[in-house]
Enzyme design. Structure first.
Site, PDB file in Angstrom:
ATOM      1  N   ASP A   1     -38.776 -51.243 -45.473  1.00 21.61           N
ATOM      2  CA  ASP A   1     -38.621 -49.798 -45.326  1.00 21.61           C
ATOM      3  C   ASP A   1     -37.663 -49.583 -44.147  1.00 21.61           C
ATOM      4  OD1 ASP A   1     -38.840 -47.157 -44.531  1.00 21.61           O
ATOM      5  OD2 ASP A   1     -40.991 -47.037 -44.912  1.00 21.61           O
TER       6      ASP A   1
ATOM      7  N   THR B   1     -23.668 -37.959 -59.822  1.00 25.20           N
ATOM      8  CA  THR B   1     -23.171 -39.182 -60.448  1.00 25.20           C
ATOM      9  C   THR B   1     -24.217 -39.700 -61.417  1.00 25.20           C
ATOM     10  OG1 THR B   1     -21.825 -39.646 -58.522  1.00 25.20           O
ATOM     11  CG2 THR B   1     -22.352 -41.520 -59.933  1.00 25.20           C
TER      12      THR B   1
ATOM     13  N   GLY C   1     -27.966 -48.486 -35.183  1.00 20.45           N
ATOM     14  CA  GLY C   1     -28.266 -49.461 -34.131  1.00 20.45           C
ATOM     15  C   GLY C   1     -27.912 -50.872 -34.575  1.00 20.45           C
TER      16      GLY C   1
ATOM     17  N   ASN D   1     -37.380 -50.616 -50.410  1.00 22.60           N
ATOM     18  CA  ASN D   1     -38.845 -50.647 -50.392  1.00 22.60           C
ATOM     19  C   ASN D   1     -39.428 -50.193 -51.737  1.00 22.60           C
ATOM     20  OD1 ASN D   1     -38.415 -47.928 -50.380  1.00 22.60           O
ATOM     21  ND2 ASN D   1     -39.745 -47.462 -48.638  1.00 22.60           N
TER      22      ASN D   1
ATOM     23  N   TYR E   1     -34.096 -32.683 -47.929  1.00 25.36           N
ATOM     24  CA  TYR E   1     -33.012 -33.602 -48.312  1.00 25.36           C
ATOM     25  C   TYR E   1     -31.703 -33.169 -47.651  1.00 25.36           C
ATOM     26  CZ  TYR E   1     -29.856 -36.135 -51.572  1.00 25.36           C
ATOM     27  OH  TYR E   1     -28.903 -36.946 -52.141  1.00 25.36           O
TER      28      TYR E   1
ATOM     29  N   LYS F   1     -24.155 -51.316 -34.663  1.00 26.36           N
ATOM     30  CA  LYS F   1     -23.624 -51.452 -33.294  1.00 26.36           C
ATOM     31  C   LYS F   1     -23.869 -52.879 -32.787  1.00 26.36           C
ATOM     32  CE  LYS F   1     -24.547 -49.057 -28.948  1.00 26.36           C
ATOM     33  NZ  LYS F   1     -25.866 -49.530 -28.575  1.00 26.36           N
TER      34      LYS F   1
ATOM     35  N   THR G   1     -38.411 -45.324 -54.871  1.00 25.31           N
ATOM     36  CA  THR G   1     -37.914 -44.683 -56.108  1.00 25.31           C
ATOM     37  C   THR G   1     -37.078 -45.658 -56.935  1.00 25.31           C
ATOM     38  OG1 THR G   1     -35.906 -43.813 -55.039  1.00 25.31           O
ATOM     39  CG2 THR G   1     -37.843 -42.364 -55.059  1.00 25.31           C
ATOM     40  N   GLY G   2     -36.937 -46.892 -56.446  1.00 26.48           N
ATOM     41  CA  GLY G   2     -36.099 -47.875 -57.142  1.00 26.48           C
ATOM     42  C   GLY G   2     -36.912 -48.750 -58.070  1.00 26.48           C
TER      43      GLY G   2
HETATM   44  P1  NAD Z   1     -32.234 -43.869 -56.315  1.00 27.73           P
HETATM   45  O1  NAD Z   1     -33.528 -43.170 -56.092  1.00 27.73           O
HETATM   46  O2  NAD Z   1     -31.996 -44.514 -57.638  1.00 27.73           O
HETATM   47  O3  NAD Z   1     -32.024 -44.989 -55.214  1.00 27.73           O
HETATM   48  C1  NAD Z   1     -32.481 -44.871 -53.893  1.00 27.73           C
HETATM   49  C2  NAD Z   1     -33.066 -46.204 -53.476  1.00 27.73           C
HETATM   50  O4  NAD Z   1     -33.452 -46.119 -52.081  1.00 27.73           O
HETATM   51  C3  NAD Z   1     -34.329 -46.576 -54.256  1.00 27.73           C
HETATM   52  O5  NAD Z   1     -34.227 -47.881 -54.755  1.00 27.73           O
HETATM   53  C4  NAD Z   1     -35.445 -46.441 -53.224  1.00 27.73           C
HETATM   54  O6  NAD Z   1     -36.537 -47.306 -53.472  1.00 27.73           O
HETATM   55  C5  NAD Z   1     -34.708 -46.765 -51.933  1.00 27.73           C
HETATM   56  N1  NAD Z   1     -35.353 -46.228 -50.723  1.00 27.73           N
HETATM   57  C6  NAD Z   1     -35.742 -44.945 -50.501  1.00 27.73           C
HETATM   58  N2  NAD Z   1     -36.305 -44.841 -49.283  1.00 27.73           N
HETATM   59  C7  NAD Z   1     -36.253 -46.086 -48.717  1.00 27.73           C
HETATM   60  C8  NAD Z   1     -36.668 -46.622 -47.460  1.00 27.73           C
HETATM   61  N3  NAD Z   1     -37.268 -45.861 -46.538  1.00 27.73           N
HETATM   62  N4  NAD Z   1     -36.443 -47.934 -47.205  1.00 27.73           N
HETATM   63  C9  NAD Z   1     -35.839 -48.719 -48.133  1.00 27.73           C
HETATM   64  N5  NAD Z   1     -35.442 -48.278 -49.353  1.00 27.73           N
HETATM   65  C10 NAD Z   1     -35.651 -46.969 -49.644  1.00 27.73           C
HETATM   66  O7  NAD Z   1     -31.069 -42.821 -55.980  1.00 27.73           O
HETATM   67  P2  NAD Z   1     -29.485 -42.936 -56.186  1.00 27.73           P
HETATM   68  O8  NAD Z   1     -29.050 -41.900 -57.132  1.00 27.73           O
HETATM   69  O9  NAD Z   1     -29.088 -44.340 -56.400  1.00 27.73           O
HETATM   70  O10 NAD Z   1     -28.981 -42.477 -54.739  1.00 27.73           O
HETATM   71  C11 NAD Z   1     -28.581 -43.420 -53.762  1.00 27.73           C
HETATM   72  C12 NAD Z   1     -27.988 -42.706 -52.566  1.00 27.73           C
HETATM   73  O11 NAD Z   1     -26.872 -41.924 -52.953  1.00 27.73           O
HETATM   74  C13 NAD Z   1     -28.972 -41.767 -51.860  1.00 27.73           C
HETATM   75  O12 NAD Z   1     -28.771 -41.865 -50.461  1.00 27.73           O
HETATM   76  C14 NAD Z   1     -28.556 -40.406 -52.363  1.00 27.73           C
HETATM   77  O13 NAD Z   1     -28.851 -39.394 -51.434  1.00 27.73           O
HETATM   78  C15 NAD Z   1     -27.058 -40.579 -52.532  1.00 27.73           C
HETATM   79  N6  NAD Z   1     -26.531 -39.631 -53.521  1.00 27.73           N
HETATM   80  C16 NAD Z   1     -26.658 -39.872 -54.857  1.00 27.73           C
HETATM   81  C17 NAD Z   1     -26.160 -38.945 -55.767  1.00 27.73           C
HETATM   82  C18 NAD Z   1     -26.225 -39.160 -57.258  1.00 27.73           C
HETATM   83  O14 NAD Z   1     -25.745 -38.307 -57.999  1.00 27.73           O
HETATM   84  N7  NAD Z   1     -26.755 -40.261 -57.761  1.00 27.73           N
HETATM   85  C19 NAD Z   1     -25.560 -37.765 -55.299  1.00 27.73           C
HETATM   86  C20 NAD Z   1     -25.472 -37.549 -53.941  1.00 27.73           C
HETATM   87  C21 NAD Z   1     -25.946 -38.501 -53.058  1.00 27.73           C
END
Ligand code: NAD
Ligand code: UDP
Length: 330
Positions: free
Chosen positions: A59, A178, A105, A35, A148, A108, A38-39
């Protein structure tokens, strides 16, 4: 053999977009979902015309409808930087809880295997070091980071409940810090923060005394670990990260050397509940996935710096530099 379909949520984000690339490369049909909270669309523009890639703007906290078969689901949608989840706490809680419930869901209904993106934050400010999967963690449920951490802990619990109660095939990756190309310059995480500051000629902001530690994993290593875990038959949580630990102070010095900036470091308040140490114990991943990171920090950081350097000066200067002082961090 028919081509397998994988749904990747958070596809326009940092990790999600790299996972889309990997599954396309492996010959899968990839459906990306995001959605854009944050992307960034730019992270997947190069895939838009690929015959095996499609994208749904959605979303995941709302009911998810997908036509046709789905074999695998990777749930990566979630704000991931402390600044992001302080800014949008309710969405963070919802995507980890309601979003995960919707994806369980869907998995499944489609008889798909679901892998969820958990995090080292489930260990909170850890009292066991390095962190093994057996450690239950030390999380402040009501602190600012709790939105979180607890969403991710709930995500693990409901995933295991579907696994045990419904016999759903599930995988849980606990991702440790990462980094790499496509991180958002202004997401507030330490690498884009320091590199953006170096490129703009600003001082590097160390939070606290800088003696807190992190262990940074390059994105290609992370993606390899996730790929292997998905295809393994192991359903309990697995740490994936690089155990090479460093203090934030020493890390700032490394970045000063790498970027050649003449700026210095300055010290700001430590955010509430900022973990003082973090290092993954990756014995389990080594044993069951035959995986360990291959890309050292010097190599990975150089690739990442080249990426940030290649961004337009518009991206560099227009990106509002956020820090914790803008948010209620009490
Ligand atoms: P990021 O913010 O770059 O990517 C997250 C993506 O999820 C974004 O594109 C955002 O728009 C999308 N998003 C958020 N809420 C949404 C929703 N309700 N519906 C649809 N899309 C939605 O973050 P990232 O670093 O790429 O992290 C990705 C995943 O990996 C996350 O779940 C994060 O918790 C997990 N994670 C990442 C790290 C890291 O170091 N990068 C560490 C631990 C966990
Ligand atoms: N940090 C810092 N200066 C910054 C951004 C972050 O000193 O400009 C510190 C932060 O307080 C934490 C570490 O760097 O101790 C890693 O922060 P990040 O937000 O990248 O991820 P975290 O591991 O805390 O989720």
């Amino acid at each position: 053999m028919s081509i397998k379909t994988v749904l990747i949520t958070g596809a326009a984000g940092f990790l999600g977009s790299h996972l889309c690339d990997r599954f396309i490369k492996e010959g899968y049909q990839v459906i990306g979902m995001d959605n854009f909270i944050t992307g960034d669309k730019k992270n997947i523009t190069h895939l838009q015309k690929h015959a095996n890639f499609s994208f749904i703007k959605h979303d995941v906290t709302e009911y998810i409808k997908i036509e046709g078969d789905v074999d695998y689901i990777l749930h990566f949608a979630s704000p991931a930087s402390p600044i992001d989840y302080l800014k949008i706490p309710i969405q963070t809680l919802k995507v980890g809880s309601l979003g995960t419930h919707n994806l369980l869901g869907l998995a499944k209904a489609k008889e798909a295997r679901l892998l969820i993106a958990s995090t080292s934050e489930v260990y909170g400010d850890p009292l066991v070091h390095p962190q093994t999967e057996a450690y239950y963690g030390n999380v402040n449920t009501i602190g600012p980071r709790g939105v979180y951490d607890e969403a991710k802990r709930f995500q693990e619990s409901i995933t295991m409940a579907y696994n045990r109660f419904h016999g759903l095939e599930t995988r849980i990756v606990r991702i440790f810090n990462t980094y790499g190309p496509r991180m958002r310059l202004n997401d507030g995480r330490v690498i884009p923060a320091f590199m953006g500051q170096a490129l703009r000629g600003e001082d590097l902001t160390i939070f606290g005394d800088g003696l807190q530690t992190r262990s940074f994993c390059y994105v290609d290593d992370q993606v390899e670990g996730i790929y292997r875990l998905l295809l393994s038959d192991y359903s309990l949580p697995v740490n994936i990260g690089n155990p090479h630990e460093i203090t934030i102070k020493d890390f700032a010095e490394e970045i000063i050397k790498l970027t050649g900036t003449t700026q210095k470091v300055i010290f700001k308040d430590l955010p509430v509940d900022d973990p003082m140490q973090r290092q993954p114990d990756i014995s389990l991943a080594k044993k069951i996935l035959d995986w360990e990171p291959k890309i050292g920090r010097a190599e990975g950081m150089k690739i990442t710096f080249d990426y940030f350097k290649s961004l337009s000066s518009d991206a560099l200067y227009k990106s509002e530099h956020k820090d914790f002082s803008s948010y209620n961090n009490k």
